[in-house]
Structures are given as C-alpha cells and as structure tokens.
Scaffold this motif. Structure first.
Motif, PDB file in Angstrom:
ATOM      1  N   ARG A   1       0.837  -1.207   0.000  1.00  0.00           N
ATOM      2  CA  ARG A   1       0.000   0.000   0.000  1.00  0.00           C
ATOM      3  C   ARG A   1       0.874   1.260   0.000  1.00  0.00           C
ATOM      4  NH1 ARG A   1      -4.097  -0.288   4.845  1.00  0.00           N
ATOM      5  NH2 ARG A   1      -4.900   1.595   3.820  1.00  0.00           N
ATOM      6  N   MET A   2       1.953   1.185   0.736  1.00  0.00           N
ATOM      7  CA  MET A   2       2.895   2.314   0.796  1.00  0.00           C
ATOM      8  C   MET A   2       3.472   2.578  -0.599  1.00  0.00           C
ATOM      9  SD  MET A   2       4.479   4.338   3.106  1.00  0.00           S
ATOM     10  CE  MET A   2       5.966   5.353   3.172  1.00  0.00           C
ATOM     11  N   LYS A   3       3.871   1.517  -1.283  1.00  0.00           N
ATOM     12  CA  LYS A   3       4.458   1.653  -2.608  1.00  0.00           C
ATOM     13  C   LYS A   3       3.419   2.124  -3.620  1.00  0.00           C
ATOM     14  CE  LYS A   3       7.161  -1.699  -3.947  1.00  0.00           C
ATOM     15  NZ  LYS A   3       7.647  -3.068  -4.203  1.00  0.00           N
ATOM     16  N   GLN A   4       2.179   1.688  -3.438  1.00  0.00           N
ATOM     17  CA  GLN A   4       1.127   2.003  -4.396  1.00  0.00           C
ATOM     18  C   GLN A   4       0.898   3.509  -4.520  1.00  0.00           C
ATOM     19  OE1 GLN A   4      -2.562  -0.034  -3.602  1.00  0.00           O
ATOM     20  NE2 GLN A   4      -3.707   1.129  -5.125  1.00  0.00           N
ATOM     21  N   ILE A   5       1.001   4.232  -3.416  1.00  0.00           N
ATOM     22  CA  ILE A   5       0.749   5.679  -3.457  1.00  0.00           C
ATOM     23  C   ILE A   5       2.044   6.482  -3.288  1.00  0.00           C
ATOM     24  CG2 ILE A   5      -1.609   5.451  -2.602  1.00  0.00           C
ATOM     25  CD1 ILE A   5      -0.619   6.346   0.136  1.00  0.00           C
ATOM     26  N   ASN A   6       3.204   5.804  -3.336  1.00  0.00           N
ATOM     27  CA  ASN A   6       4.490   6.478  -3.162  1.00  0.00           C
ATOM     28  C   ASN A   6       4.456   7.350  -1.908  1.00  0.00           C
ATOM     29  OD1 ASN A   6       7.082   7.437  -3.549  1.00  0.00           O
ATOM     30  ND2 ASN A   6       6.534   8.855  -5.196  1.00  0.00           N
ATOM     31  N   GLY A   7       4.156   6.727  -0.785  1.00  0.00           N
ATOM     32  CA  GLY A   7       3.950   7.449   0.467  1.00  0.00           C
ATOM     33  C   GLY A   7       5.220   8.049   1.036  1.00  0.00           C
ATOM     34  N   GLY A   8       5.042   9.129   1.796  1.00  0.00           N
ATOM     35  CA  GLY A   8       6.149   9.784   2.474  1.00  0.00           C
ATOM     36  C   GLY A   8       6.233   9.356   3.930  1.00  0.00           C
ATOM     37  N   LEU A   9       6.992  10.105   4.712  1.00  0.00           N
ATOM     38  CA  LEU A   9       7.191   9.766   6.121  1.00  0.00           C
ATOM     39  C   LEU A   9       5.877   9.760   6.891  1.00  0.00           C
ATOM     40  CD1 LEU A   9      10.445  11.486   7.472  1.00  0.00           C
ATOM     41  CD2 LEU A   9       9.812   9.074   7.637  1.00  0.00           C
ATOM     42  N   ASN A  10       5.013  10.736   6.623  1.00  0.00           N
ATOM     43  CA  ASN A  10       3.742  10.788   7.345  1.00  0.00           C
ATOM     44  C   ASN A  10       2.891   9.558   7.047  1.00  0.00           C
ATOM     45  OD1 ASN A  10       4.372  13.323   8.404  1.00  0.00           O
ATOM     46  ND2 ASN A  10       3.552  14.388   6.632  1.00  0.00           N
ATOM     47  N   THR A  11       2.881   9.142   5.782  1.00  0.00           N
ATOM     48  CA  THR A  11       2.115   7.954   5.395  1.00  0.00           C
ATOM     49  C   THR A  11       2.659   6.715   6.090  1.00  0.00           C
ATOM     50  OG1 THR A  11       1.816   9.004   3.244  1.00  0.00           O
ATOM     51  CG2 THR A  11       1.236   6.669   3.422  1.00  0.00           C
ATOM     52  N   LEU A  12       3.981   6.601   6.155  1.00  0.00           N
ATOM     53  CA  LEU A  12       4.599   5.470   6.839  1.00  0.00           C
ATOM     54  C   LEU A  12       4.169   5.421   8.297  1.00  0.00           C
ATOM     55  CD1 LEU A  12       6.619   3.130   7.034  1.00  0.00           C
ATOM     56  CD2 LEU A  12       8.424   4.830   7.424  1.00  0.00           C
ATOM     57  N   GLU A  13       4.136   6.551   8.965  1.00  0.00           N
ATOM     58  CA  GLU A  13       3.740   6.579  10.375  1.00  0.00           C
ATOM     59  C   GLU A  13       2.275   6.190  10.548  1.00  0.00           C
ATOM     60  OE1 GLU A  13       4.807  10.489  11.608  1.00  0.00           O
ATOM     61  OE2 GLU A  13       6.974  10.080  11.551  1.00  0.00           O
ATOM     62  N   TRP A  14       1.417   6.567   9.598  1.00  0.00           N
ATOM     63  CA  TRP A  14       0.010   6.172   9.679  1.00  0.00           C
ATOM     64  C   TRP A  14      -0.144   4.664   9.506  1.00  0.00           C
ATOM     65  CZ3 TRP A  14      -3.517   8.827  11.906  1.00  0.00           C
ATOM     66  CH2 TRP A  14      -3.509  10.217  11.885  1.00  0.00           C
ATOM     67  N   LEU A  15       0.586   4.079   8.563  1.00  0.00           N
ATOM     68  CA  LEU A  15       0.498   2.625   8.366  1.00  0.00           C
ATOM     69  C   LEU A  15       1.073   1.869   9.560  1.00  0.00           C
ATOM     70  CD1 LEU A  15       1.431   2.442   4.581  1.00  0.00           C
ATOM     71  CD2 LEU A  15      -0.767   1.811   5.605  1.00  0.00           C
ATOM     72  N   GLN A  16       2.148   2.378  10.142  1.00  0.00           N
ATOM     73  CA  GLN A  16       2.698   1.756  11.343  1.00  0.00           C
ATOM     74  C   GLN A  16       1.712   1.847  12.506  1.00  0.00           C
ATOM     75  OE1 GLN A  16       6.440   3.772  11.862  1.00  0.00           O
ATOM     76  NE2 GLN A  16       7.559   2.382  10.515  1.00  0.00           N
ATOM     77  N   TYR A  17       0.997   2.963  12.563  1.00  0.00           N
ATOM     78  CA  TYR A  17      -0.028   3.125  13.604  1.00  0.00           C
ATOM     79  C   TYR A  17      -1.139   2.093  13.412  1.00  0.00           C
ATOM     80  CZ  TYR A  17      -4.097   5.270  15.899  1.00  0.00           C
ATOM     81  OH  TYR A  17      -5.220   5.505  16.658  1.00  0.00           O
ATOM     82  N   GLU A  18      -1.582   1.900  12.157  1.00  0.00           N
ATOM     83  CA  GLU A  18      -2.624   0.912  11.880  1.00  0.00           C
ATOM     84  C   GLU A  18      -2.159  -0.485  12.285  1.00  0.00           C
ATOM     85  OE1 GLU A  18      -5.405   0.100   8.043  1.00  0.00           O
ATOM     86  OE2 GLU A  18      -3.307  -0.497   7.832  1.00  0.00           O
ATOM     87  N   GLU A  19      -0.904  -0.822  11.956  1.00  0.00           N
ATOM     88  CA  GLU A  19      -0.380  -2.145  12.304  1.00  0.00           C
ATOM     89  C   GLU A  19      -0.255  -2.309  13.815  1.00  0.00           C
ATOM     90  OE1 GLU A  19       3.679  -4.609  11.290  1.00  0.00           O
ATOM     91  OE2 GLU A  19       2.564  -3.690   9.637  1.00  0.00           O
ATOM     92  N   GLU A  20       0.145  -1.239  14.484  1.00  0.00           N
ATOM     93  CA  GLU A  20       0.268  -1.295  15.943  1.00  0.00           C
ATOM     94  C   GLU A  20      -1.095  -1.523  16.591  1.00  0.00           C
ATOM     95  OE1 GLU A  20       1.584   1.616  19.672  1.00  0.00           O
ATOM     96  OE2 GLU A  20       1.825   2.292  17.599  1.00  0.00           O
ATOM     97  N   MET A  21      -2.121  -0.830  16.089  1.00  0.00           N
ATOM     98  CA  MET A  21      -3.471  -0.997  16.641  1.00  0.00           C
ATOM     99  C   MET A  21      -3.999  -2.405  16.376  1.00  0.00           C
ATOM    100  SD  MET A  21      -4.320   1.762  18.222  1.00  0.00           S
ATOM    101  CE  MET A  21      -2.586   1.789  18.732  1.00  0.00           C
TER     102      MET A  21
END
Length: 655
Positions: free
Chosen positions: A395-415
C-alpha cells in the motif's frame, strides 16, 4: 622584498650608547637591488634582539627575531624582544613597547617613510597587502570558474518540456472578434468566437494543446533545478533558479539563473562551495565568491537526469538510486542526499522500490543529522526497514507514500497488534499522504473519534487550510471540554462548520476573560470614565458621517475592551489608550458601516492637539479596503478642519 638576502647582506646597526629598560630602535638606510631599504634594529638591555626592514616602494615590512621572520607590526615585534607573547590580532596591535634610541634615528626613519611614522606606514602596508591578496583571490576564483563546463543544451530542453511543460493561448475579446497569441508557436491571429478563460484548447495555427488565458498577457513560473557535471578530476553540483516566461506573441522562454556551485574532488561527496554575488545572473554573467553574501543555499530541487550515468561514479553514488529520483522528477535536497548517502545507504532500497517521496522526506526533514524513528536502519529487507507487513508495504508503494504515510500505516499495524482494529482505507491514506497530515498532530483527535477514516471524512468537508486544520480542531476540542461540553457527542466533536464553532468558543472565552477583568478593574475604570467624560464636549467634533460610513468617538473604558476583543487587536488589552483619553492626549474613534452600525469595522486613534490620525486598523491589525478607507479618512479630516475655520465656513455658507 627579498628579506633573507637583505638580512645576510646588511650589517647590523651599532648598539645604542645608553642602555635602557625599553626596546630601542636604531635606524639606517641600506641599498639592496638598486633601491633603498629602511633598517631598524631593535635592542633590548643592550642586546640586538630583532632586525626590522621596510620597503616603501613595495609597501612591505618584515622583522627577524629569535631565528624566524615576523610579519606583524613593529610594536608587536618589540614584545618579542622582551620575551612576551604577541598580541593576537597581529598587525592591528598599536601598543607603545619601543622607542627610537636617538632623534637622529627617528629622523632617518621619518625621512625615508615620507614623514609617516612607522605605525602609519605599516597600516598602509596592511591595506595594500589585503588589496593584493583580494585581487589574487578574485583572479584565482575567476580563473577557476572560467574552466567550468557550460550548461548542456539538453538541460534547457528538459526544463522546458518536463518542468514547465504547458503553453498558453493569450486572448482578448473585442466587440466583433477575439485576438489571440500562442506561446507554443509564437503566432498571432483572431477568431470570431473566442474561448473561456482557463479552458484547454488547441492553437488554430500550430495545433498545440494549450490553455486559454485572458486575464493577463504574460505569465511566469519558477522552479529550483540542480545540475551535476564532471570536470577533470572533480565533479560539480550547480544550483539554478529556472524561470519560465510565457508572453503573448512570443515562444515560451527559459532562463537559468545560477546561484551556488560546489566543486567536489573525485571520490568525495564534500567540496568547496562558491556563491553567486548577483541576485539574478546566468552562468556567464554571474560573479562568484567563497562567502555567502546574499544568503544563497542549496534547496530542494529537481535534478537533471541526462548525464547522471557518467557523473554519479565520481561520488561513488552510481547505485544510490539518485538517478531514479531524478527521472521520477522527485523534488528533494540533492546536496543533503549527496553528502549523507554513505551514512544512509538504506535509502537505495527505498528509492529502487519506488518510494521516492519517502526518500525526499527523510533527506529534507533530517538533513545531516539523525534518522527517523519510523525507519529500522539495519533492516535486511524493505519490509523490515519500514517496519510493516507485506500488505502495508504494498500500500505504501502504491501511493508512493512519504514519512507521514509510513507513520500512519505503522499506527494501523500497531493498533491491529493491540487488537483495537483501527483500519485506514486507501482513500483516507491517499488524503493523508497528499495533504502531508502528521499523525502526531492528530493524536488528541483520535482519542475522541477512535477512527482515522471518520477523522479524514470530516477533514475533507472543512474549508480550512490543511496546515491549520488539525491545530484548529484540537484547540476547539480542548475549549469545548473546558466549557463542560460532551466531546463524545458527535454534534459537539464534529460541528458542521469547525472554524465558526472554534471562533465562537474563542469569543466566549475572551468575553468571560474581559468580563472578569472589567469586574476586577471596575473602580479604576470608574475613575477613568469620569475623567474621560470631562473631555466629551471637546471630542464632539469627531462625530462624522457620509452616505456609507459613520465615525463615533468612544465614551467609556468598556467600549475599548469590547472593541479590542471583537477586532482582536490591542486597543482594550491594557489601560494605555484609556489613560491617553483620560489625559486628553489622544482619542479612540470607531469607524462603522452605516448598513450595520453595531458591527466593529475599523478602530482609529487621533491626537487631540492637532487632530492628526496616529493609526487605524481593522481585525487582526489588518487594513482591508485600505484605499477606500484612506479616502474616507481624508474627508473626515477635511470636515474637522472646516469646523475649526469659521472664516472658511462663512465663505462656504455665502457661496
């Protein structure tokens, strides 16, 4: 001055007859190389301690003491004779640590130096020495810059096609026809039926797809661009400001103004930086210096990709992924990438995985120091480095995410790991990535909503700039809790118009604060109000109105407090203006629109002594419709003057 040869071929002066506790100078004129040289030998306690030579033709001087040469001033040399340290600052020490042995010695020196004393001669020498050094440095830099290769023609074409790809069709509508000019072909023409401003169309002459534009006949755009080049056993990093001009009747024009150059040794990623001394000059007109006089620097830029295959090996960057970033037209601080890549080799994996936005964010945000906590720098795979599972990495690669996007995905995985089941849809993730919303800014909001998707859906509907949206929402929720409101209720925590509700709570809080202040300072304001009332007959002349506006003098302290709170300026935040009114020095006037006299618009301060307007401001110390208000105030001042000039009033009445 060939000082060593002069020293060997010049016998020392005779020792002074009288031995002194001070350093004594004995002078003589010697001939060497067909010219005269001044020699002053310095004696201390009867011993020769230093030999000093001055050449008035070459404007130079030097002293030999303790087996070595000194270029400092003679006063500092005298300290060496006494076994004292020289004063730092060297040639600028003006002490008095020596004296001529006799008047004859002094006269000899003065005659040679043209009635200058030794210190003044040395100052002159230092100025000449500085100027010579400066000129040598200028020539050295000019010679160095003259050897720098020219900007390749292909780069200008790349800037034109990739950085500023569009063209304009400027048009003007007349009564019977529409005249147009195309920047793609430079042609002009006319048509009976025109275009709408902003619509995409086709040039009738060349067939190019262009944008119709009617508001102006010229447009400009700017972008920072970096060029890397090889240069002998060195390589170059060159910072340009690219300016594109679209002008009616002419083809699109590109200008490349060079601002900074770094010359880097082969095999290194650091080098000497030179700065342009002209604010707007191309590679041929620019002058260069090694001091940053105009505060220029390397900035986030687009990197020209045309020659990277041959240049990057010079900095051992051929596998860094920098070429991929350039081809993707990713805007990043190239200088920081180059100088830090070998400390962050893991950036290569992210660049080659297509996460160019993430690379740019890391380089721009962390620069030369530190790494983001969200990156595992020793990870053996992309997933390990991103600290995400395979699905979220995709998903990160699909939208070429930046640092903020990475932190949101890490937050989702943590939850998910904590079994709290907070999911972020791809639509929400794309919004957070596009708007660069930081997770850290939304933590208080998420405590209330427990849903990222609901938060994003609400943000999309709000008409507040994204960079202020989270802060405004957090402030609103905090104020709502302080007011005892239930922020678990959607009606409270998700107001339809966030800005309006935020401003209402701010106004409520400020009104309460002002009421408390008025109560606290009630007695003081009563005294001030009594003194203010004494001046009311005098300020009657400030009542004024025309068809649209009315000016009303203030009459009580409370009015100033209300005005300041409403317009968010300082007129009521302290007692200053109240006391000025009580003393009869200046007065506060309220400018209102007659269509809504109860709504604060402008606040004016006027000096009673000469009716001079000292200042006038509206909300947040701004001046909306300033040109109109200036004319209104001019009419107001003329009215005051007419009241004070009875002769003029009489003439007007007769007329």
């Amino acid at each position: 001055m060939k000082r060593t040869a002069i020293l060997k071929n010049t016998p020392p002066c005779e020792r002074p007859e009288q031995i002194s506790n001070e350093v004594q100078g004995v002078s003589q004129i010697v001939e060497f190389g067909g010219k005269e040289i001044l020699n002053i030998d310095l004696f201390y306690m009867g011993h020769l301690r230093s030999r000093y030579f001055a050449d008035k033709e070459e404007k130079s001087h030097a002293a030999f003491a303790d087996g070595k040469w000194y270029s400092c001033m003679i006063n500092n040399v005298a300290r060496v004779c006494k076994d004292l340290d020289t004063i730092k600052g060297d040639g600028y020490y003006y002490g008095d640590d020596w004296e001529f042995a006799t008047e004859e010695d002094k006269e000899t020196a003065l005659n040679y130096l043209g009635n200058y004393n030794v210190t003044n001669f040395e100052v002159c020498c230092n100025q000449v020495k500085y100027e010579r050094a400066y000129q040598r440095k200028c020539r050295r830099i000019d010679e160095m810059m003259g050897k720098i290769p020219c900007v390749p023609d292909a780069m200008e074409n790349w800037v034109q096609q990739e950085i500023f790809p569009g063209n304009y069709l400027f048009f003007k509508k007349g009564k019977k026809r529409t005249d147009y000019a195309c920047t793609a072909c430079g042609g002009r023409g006319w048509k009976k039926k025109g275009w709408k401003h902003g619509e995409m169309t086709v040039c009738p002459k060349c067939g190019a797809i262009i944008k119709a534009y009617s508001r102006k006949q010229e447009q400009t755009a700017k972008a920072p661009v970096i060029l890397l080049q090889q240069h002998g056993e060195e390589w170059l990093e060159r910072q340009f400001r690219a300016v594109c001009t679209w002008k009616a009747g002419e083809k699109k024009e590109i200008e490349l103004y060079e601002e900074v150059r770094a010359i880097i040794p082969k095999g290194e990623c650091w080098g000497k930086v030179y700065y342009g001394t002209e604010s707007q000059a191309d590679e041929f007109a620019q002058d260069w210096w090694d001091k940053n006089q105009l505060n220029k620097r390397f900035v986030s830029s687009y990197l020209y990709p045309g020659n990277l295959d041959e240049v990057l090996p010079y900095g051992d960057l051929q596998t860094s992924g920098l070429d991929l970033l350039a081809r993707q037209k990713e805007k990043l601080n190239v200088n920081k990438f180059i100088t830090t890549f070998h400390q962050r080799p893991w950036l290569e994996y992210m660049a080659k995985a297509g996460l160019t936005n993430l690379v740019a964010d890391i380089v721009d945000r962390y620069g030369w120091w530190g790494n983001p906590e969200s990156i595992c720098t020793h990870g053996q795979s992309l997933q390990a480095a991103l600290q995400l599972d395979g699905n979220r990495t995709a998903r990160m690669k699909q939208i070429n995410g930046g640092l903020n996007t990475l932190e949101w995905l890490q937050y989702e995985e943590e939850m998910e790991f904590l079994e709290k089941k907070i999911k972020i849809t791809q639509k929400s993730l794309e919004y957070l990535n596009k708007k660069k919303v930081k997770k850290s800014e939304c933590e208080d909001i998420l405590k209330e909503l427990k849903s990222v998707n609901r938060m994003v859906n609400y943000m999309i509907k709000q008409k507040i700039a994204t960079n202020r949206l989270a802060q405004t929402w957090r402030d609103y929720l905090r104020m709502a809790r302080d007011e005892g409101m239930d922020t678990t209720d959607d009606i409270v925590r998700l107001p339809k118009d966030l800005k309006a509700r935020h401003d209402q709570l701010v106004e409520l809080r400020n009104a309460r604060r002002d009421a408390e202040r008025l109560e606290k300072e009630k007695k003081k304001h009563q005294v001030l109000d009594e003194r203010i009332r004494e001046h009311l007959p005098e300020v009657k002349r400030y009542f004024w109105e025309d068809d649209t506006y009315m000016i009303i003098p203030a009459g009580r302290c409370e009015e100033l407090v209300t005005e300041g709170r409403t317009l968010h300026h300082c007129v009521g935040s302290s007692d200053h203006y109240m006391e000025m009114m009580a003393k009869g020095k200046s007065w506060i006037l309220f400018l209102r629109k007659k269509e809504n006299l109860h709504k604060a618009y402008y606040t004016i301060e006027i000096r009673l002594e000469d009716d001079r307007i000292l200042q006038y401001y509206s909300e947040f110390d701004r001046k909306p419709d300033q040109a109109i208000i200036s004319k209104v105030l001019n009419k107001f001042k003329k009215n005051i003057k007419q009241q004070q000039d009875p002769v003029r009033i009489q003439v007007v009445a007769i007329a």
